[in-house]
Design a protein around this motif. Structure first.
Motif: not given
Length: 138
Positions: A57-70
């Motif tokens: 869950g944490c990893f997937t949310m981090a990926v989503s956040s990093m995608l959004h930042a880009k």
């Protein structure tokens, strides 16, 4: 922010049983025992399964956040965390993520997931090898 969870146990290690409850109520007197932990024959959970779920869950949310930042938004992200335990020692976690993201290249997605592998909150507190595998869906 503070998060809490409670464990209750009755009996000895092999024949005893317990329950786990979380502040949110998602787990409410959820069964755990020696059998749910080591024999997989009884319905219930175990600490390692919960750690794998938290990491996924944490990893997937981090990926989503990093995608959004880009500037990207995921149509879909699915992660499976596989925790390996040998001789009562957690020896690693492998994160397998599949994603559908419009406008991103497979290479960009891979770079973001490697960053999340190293920097999600759960990854940062674990002192074990963590690996990941990316499946980019078009």
């Amino acid at each position: 922010m503070i998060r809490t969870a409670k464990a209750h146990w009755e009996g000895n290690l092999k024949e005893g049983k317990g329950t786990l409850s979380t502040q949110s109520g998602v787990l409410e007197s959820t069964n755990y025992s020696f059998k749910t932990r080591f024999e997989e024959s009884t319905k219930g959970t175990n600490p390692e399964e919960l750690l794998a779920a938290a990491h996924a869950g944490c990893f997937t949310m981090a990926v989503s956040s990093m995608l959004h930042a880009k500037g990207f938004i995921a149509d879909k992200l699915d992660t499976e965390a596989t925790l390996t335990m040998e001789a009562l020692k957690i020896t690693g976690i492998h994160l397998n993520i599949a994603g559908v993201i419009q406008g991103i290249t497979a290479k960009e997605f891979s770079i973001i997931t490697k960053d999340a592998e190293r920097n999600c909150l759960i990854s940062k507190v674990l002192n074990i090898p963590i690996t990941s595998e990316v499946h980019f869906e078009i």
